[in-house]
Design an enzyme around this catalytic site. Structure first.
Site, mmCIF file in Angstrom:
data_model
loop_
_atom_site.group_PDB
_atom_site.id
_atom_site.type_symbol
_atom_site.label_atom_id
_atom_site.label_comp_id
_atom_site.label_asym_id
_atom_site.label_seq_id
_atom_site.Cartn_x
_atom_site.Cartn_y
_atom_site.Cartn_z
ATOM 1 N N ASP A 178 9.795 3.450 1.091
ATOM 2 C CA ASP A 178 8.355 4.737 0.929
ATOM 3 C C ASP A 178 8.660 4.218 2.153
ATOM 4 O O ASP A 178 8.104 3.231 3.561
ATOM 5 C CB ASP A 178 7.257 3.423 0.593
ATOM 6 C CG ASP A 178 6.262 3.873 0.771
ATOM 7 O OD1 ASP A 178 6.374 5.446 1.665
ATOM 8 O OD2 ASP A 178 5.155 3.915 0.298
ATOM 9 N N LYS B 5 3.891 11.290 7.371
ATOM 10 C CA LYS B 5 4.031 11.020 8.577
ATOM 11 C C LYS B 5 4.393 11.745 9.775
ATOM 12 O O LYS B 5 4.533 13.250 9.882
ATOM 13 C CB LYS B 5 3.731 9.204 8.585
ATOM 14 C CG LYS B 5 2.016 9.193 8.291
ATOM 15 C CD LYS B 5 2.021 7.699 8.363
ATOM 16 C CE LYS B 5 1.096 7.002 7.274
ATOM 17 N NZ LYS B 5 -0.364 7.474 7.221
ATOM 18 N N TYR C 77 0.707 -1.156 -0.065
ATOM 19 C CA TYR C 77 -0.225 -0.476 -0.409
ATOM 20 C C TYR C 77 0.612 1.121 -0.185
ATOM 21 O O TYR C 77 1.754 1.267 0.865
ATOM 22 C CB TYR C 77 -0.595 0.182 0.997
ATOM 23 C CG TYR C 77 -1.553 1.109 1.609
ATOM 24 C CD1 TYR C 77 -3.080 1.395 0.525
ATOM 25 C CD2 TYR C 77 -1.225 2.561 2.435
ATOM 26 C CE1 TYR C 77 -3.557 3.050 0.907
ATOM 27 C CE2 TYR C 77 -2.128 3.656 2.362
ATOM 28 C CZ TYR C 77 -3.040 4.041 1.793
ATOM 29 O OH TYR C 77 -3.662 4.756 1.340
#
Length: 423
Positions: free
Chosen positions: A236, A265, A142
């Protein structure tokens, strides 16, 4: 009341609004806690979608943002620059050790991935290989909700309405403990075919895919194999960055450096939106040319927002006050103790941990899945107990702010043991 107005006017993410329960009206937050309109206390055991590493309302970050706001709140970043952006870029290059690397700013994890993919694809066009090249990714991945990031993500409930619009990607089986050698063979087979622009992966831990974990040797193998066969590697680190795996960045569990790194984040301590894509010198240099056609044509209105950059610098300053091991010791000790208590419980399986991430699956008649119907029971049980835990189907995971207090961890343990007993 606010709840009624919320229902009337607001569309919430990842929520079936037809039958969604009332949202919690959050009035204030501090550290690892937040309180609703009735002053009910909740423990934020998932760091508000994995972003809040230092806890809510950290005074140093708040102070720095306030000071910066009085000087410069925002400015166009095409043709202009400013001190927070330059200072942060310099600091990130120092932390990642991407020598002569360059920092490209966006505003969230999905866009950081979009930029990484565009860099990788255009790199080969800029260096004289315009032939369409393939992208490699892992099953279960994801990488975000924009179209490029969805394309390199596992085809799933997140993407099903858009699958016909996504570009083609070659997915490799997830490297679990049973198939590591076969996985390595598949990687080499795909790379030997040639024509690969990039191999993108979440280092060590797949987040939304179910908190699936793999060893550092596999991560190092993927980076080094990509390099050997001329493909770019994209790490990522949107979820794993800023200490989540026990090091500042997950790729630092290896001796290898990816070509491109995506961050978001926890980069601002979880209080301001910011995305970052870091490229090495090789990638950046391919865009340097007299021809404007080799420009990276990408930008956002809030690129390198001074307030977000300032928050990130303050967050990094907090990290530098003590070692990660010391900073996270309460969580790490709790995980060791808690793991021993549930390891042999017949109602759970696949207990795993990596740094400040702990996860396990509740055994059900249905397979482990984001849509497993036990999810709502688990979520509502925790909410009733004053705990914000958002299971991924039947996968329960904890990823609290590093400042969570001992009594909160004890409450998390007590209620999780009760939950396991009830299912």
């Amino acid at each position: 009341m606010l709840k009624e107005r919320d229902k009337k006017y607001v569309w919430h993410p990842y929520t079936q609004m037809k039958n969604a329960p009332d949202n919690i009206v959050v009035k204030r937050a501090k550290g690892a806690l937040f309180w609703d309109e009735n002053e009910k206390e909740f423990i934020d055991a998932v760091s508000s979608w994995w972003v809040n590493v230092h806890g809510h309302s950290h005074p140093l970050i708040a102070e720095r943002i306030y000071e910066q706001f009085l000087k410069l709140e925002h400015i166009i970043f095409a043709g202009c620059t400013h001190e927070p952006a330059v200072n942060l870029a310099e600091k990130l290059i120092e932390l990642t050790k991407i020598n002569d690397g360059k920092v490209f700013y966006t505003d969230n994890g999905s866009t950081a991935v979009e930029v990484a993919l565009k860099m990788a694809i255009q790199y080969f066009q800029n260096t004289g290989e315009p032939k369409k090249k393939r992208i490699l990714a892992l099953e279960g991945a994801y990488h975000g909700d924009t179209f490029g990031s969805m394309s390199v993500s596992q085809r799933s409930v997140f993407t099903q309405s858009f699958n016909d619009y996504l570009f083609e990607v070659d997915f490799l089986p997830f490297p679990d403990q049973k198939n590591i050698e076969n996985f390595k063979k598949r990687v080499i087979e795909e790379l030997e075919k040639g024509n690969v622009a990039a191999f993108i992966f979440e280092p060590l831990v797949q987040g939304a895919g179910g908190m699936k974990m793999y060893p550092a040797e596999v991560l190092e193998f993927m980076i080094n194999s990509s390099k050997k066969y001329g493909a770019l590697s994209i790490a990522d680190e949107v979820m794993t960055g800023f200490g989540r795996t026990g090091k500042m960045f997950a790729f630092q569990h290896t001796q290898s450096l990816p070509d491109i790194i995506c961050l978001s984040k926890g980069i601002t301590g979880g209080c301001m939106p910011l995305g970052v894509t870091i490229s090495n010198k090789k990638v950046y240099d391919s865009f340097l040319d007299e021809s404007k056609q080799k420009t990276l044509f990408h930008g956002h209105s809030f690129t390198a927002n001074p307030l977000s950059c300032t928050a990130s610098l303050a967050s990094i300053e907090i990290f530098e006050e003590k070692s990660l091991v010391e900073y996270q010791s309460k969580i790490l000790d709790f995980y060791d103790s808690f793991s021993k208590k549930i390891a042999n419980n017949r109602k759970i399986e696949n207990l795993r941990k990596c740094g400040t991430i702990l996860a396990f699956d509740i055994k059900t008649d249905n397979k482990t899945s984001y849509l497993n119907n036990i999810r709502d029971f688990i979520y509502n049980f925790y909410i009733e107990k004053g705990l914000m835990v958002r299971p991924l189907g039947n996968v329960i995971y904890f990823m609290p702010p590093y400042v969570i207090e001992e009594k909160s961890l004890q409450k998390l343990e007590k209620n999780t043991l009760e939950l396991i007993d009830k299912v």
